[in-house]
Design a protein around this motif. Structure first.
Motif, mmCIF file in Angstrom:
data_model
loop_
_atom_site.group_PDB
_atom_site.id
_atom_site.type_symbol
_atom_site.label_atom_id
_atom_site.label_comp_id
_atom_site.label_asym_id
_atom_site.label_seq_id
_atom_site.Cartn_x
_atom_site.Cartn_y
_atom_site.Cartn_z
ATOM 1 N N MET A 100 0.808 -1.223 0.000
ATOM 2 C CA MET A 100 0.000 0.000 0.000
ATOM 3 C C MET A 100 0.844 1.276 0.000
ATOM 4 O O MET A 100 0.550 2.210 -0.743
ATOM 5 N N ASP A 101 1.875 1.311 0.841
ATOM 6 C CA ASP A 101 2.670 2.538 0.928
ATOM 7 C C ASP A 101 3.612 2.707 -0.254
ATOM 8 O O ASP A 101 3.942 3.839 -0.628
ATOM 9 N N TRP A 102 4.082 1.599 -0.832
ATOM 10 C CA TRP A 102 4.992 1.662 -1.972
ATOM 11 C C TRP A 102 4.342 1.229 -3.278
ATOM 12 O O TRP A 102 4.933 1.439 -4.343
ATOM 13 N N GLY A 103 3.158 0.611 -3.218
ATOM 14 C CA GLY A 103 2.459 0.208 -4.434
ATOM 15 C C GLY A 103 3.133 -0.921 -5.193
ATOM 16 O O GLY A 103 2.945 -1.048 -6.415
ATOM 17 N N LEU A 104 3.892 -1.768 -4.513
ATOM 18 C CA LEU A 104 4.593 -2.877 -5.165
ATOM 19 C C LEU A 104 3.818 -4.174 -4.980
ATOM 20 O O LEU A 104 2.887 -4.257 -4.178
ATOM 21 N N CYS A 105 4.201 -5.200 -5.743
ATOM 22 C CA CYS A 105 3.612 -6.540 -5.649
ATOM 23 C C CYS A 105 2.092 -6.517 -5.906
ATOM 24 O O CYS A 105 1.366 -7.367 -5.391
ATOM 25 N N ARG A 106 1.625 -5.572 -6.692
ATOM 26 C CA ARG A 106 0.196 -5.467 -6.969
ATOM 27 C C ARG A 106 -0.136 -5.637 -8.444
ATOM 28 O O ARG A 106 -1.315 -5.725 -8.802
ATOM 29 N N SER A 107 0.885 -5.666 -9.281
ATOM 30 C CA SER A 107 0.664 -5.758 -10.737
ATOM 31 C C SER A 107 1.256 -7.064 -11.256
ATOM 32 O O SER A 107 2.468 -7.162 -11.470
#
Length: 356
Positions: A250-257
């Motif tokens: 959430m804070d870095w927006g990683l591992c979501r795509s």
């Protein structure tokens, strides 16, 4: 104090890098265009360092001469110097800091609309929870000076509830902010974030209880304290994993795509080298564990524990240094995506021909 001083130095480094990669961090943090210049931050680090070094040397001299009232007096004198600089200095850095703190405190206390700068500041305060917990030591030192009683500056003045309460304050502020944002947006992930900050309270308070009940170092724990130790380990583990997952997702927006060009990252990367993101993810997990251990007051009970706590403080400066980079970057990426969605293309005409 060393923690604050080191963090000021890292602030200057962060701002230089944000300028280098063209991230407009000043509007995001409600700063003026002339604010947060490296020369101003260097001035703050220089004055704080000289003050700290001078009073520390006097403190050690008093300790060598076995003058206990002098050691307490030098501690108080440093804090008087520090507070005087922050309160009365006319330098641009301190004037800007006073204005910034006033605005943030107004936001915290009035339950007003939560902006990114408020979240960013409150998250930074969570890294200073140990510093806030030690304020009772400063207060007791001042009492010892005025009462001419060194014992007041030691165990007689300290209370087992005050330290954990002060350490819990930044997490309470963030929890309130999460709930305020949830009321405004009705997005459930803010409640999940609220749970992350609430998970810090068991770590702080079970450790405080263990600090009160723990036996002398080297003595075997009784069954009651063993159960408390297990409970503390559970709370540390849950809080560490909870906070780490929120950092990355959430804070870095990683591992979501899942279809991102680089595995576990995202397509919009402001920093050019993907290895920086992988290294930050690994480092954050290890440093998050140290951060959770830092909240545990019972680790300070013995000399070896105090050394570990100081080390954890230094590591926390570095972790917050990393976290700030990628948190501001992710906020900037989200703002750019929003601007792209809101762009309206207006047809232009040239010599009576409408441009495609």
């Amino acid at each position: 104090v060393c923690f604050v001083n080191c963090d000021c130095g890292h602030v200057g480094d962060r701002y230089m890098i944000f300028d280098y990669v063209n991230i407009p961090f000043r509007p995001m943090l409600s700063l003026q265009s002339s604010s947060a210049q490296f020369s101003d931050i260097f001035y703050g680090v220089k004055t704080l360092s000289l003050s700290l070094l001078s009073w520390y040397l006097l403190h050690e001299l008093c300790a060598t001469l076995r003058f206990p009232l002098g050691t307490v007096a030098t501690q108080v004198a440093f804090w008087v110097t520090f507070i005087s600089l922050c309160t009365f200095s006319k330098h641009r850095l301190y004037r800007g800091a006073r204005s910034f703190i006033y605005q943030r405190m107004t936001s915290f206390l009035t339950f007003s609309e939560v902006h990114f700068v408020d979240v960013f500041t409150a998250d930074a305060l969570t890294s200073m929870s140990k510093l806030l917990a030690d304020l009772q030591v400063v207060f007791c030192s001042v009492l010892g000076i005025f009462a001419l009683n060194v014992e007041l500056a030691n165990s007689k003045c300290l209370h087992g509830v005050v330290g954990p309460s002060l350490a819990s304050l930044p997490y309470l502020i963030r929890a309130v902010q999460c709930y305020r944002t949830y009321i405004e947006t009705s997005r459930p992930h803010h409640l999940v974030n609220l749970g992350k900050y609430l998970s810090s309270f068991p770590v702080i308070w079970t450790s405080a209880l263990k600090h009160q009940l723990a036996p002398v170092e080297g003595v075997l724990l009784d069954r009651h304290d063993q159960y408390l130790q297990v409970l503390w380990l559970y709370t540390v583990t849950i809080n560490t994993l909870y906070s780490y997952l929120w950092d990355v997702l959430m804070d870095w927006g990683l591992c979501r795509s899942p279809n991102a060009k680089h595995v576990l990252l995202r397509d919009d990367l402001i920093f050019r080298h993907p290895v920086l993101y992988y290294a930050a993810m690994i480092a954050d997990l290890a440093l998050r564990l140290c951060w959770s251990l830092k909240l545990s007051s019972h680790l300070q009970q013995h000399a070896s524990g105090q050394a570990f706590v100081f080390l954890f403080e230094i590591l926390e400066v570095f972790r917050r240094f990393l976290w700030n980079f990628f948190r501001v970057e992710w906020e900037y990426v989200q703002e750019r995506r929003l601007e792209r969605r809101n762009v309206t293309y207006i047809p232009q005409t040239t010599k009576g021909i409408t441009a495609p």
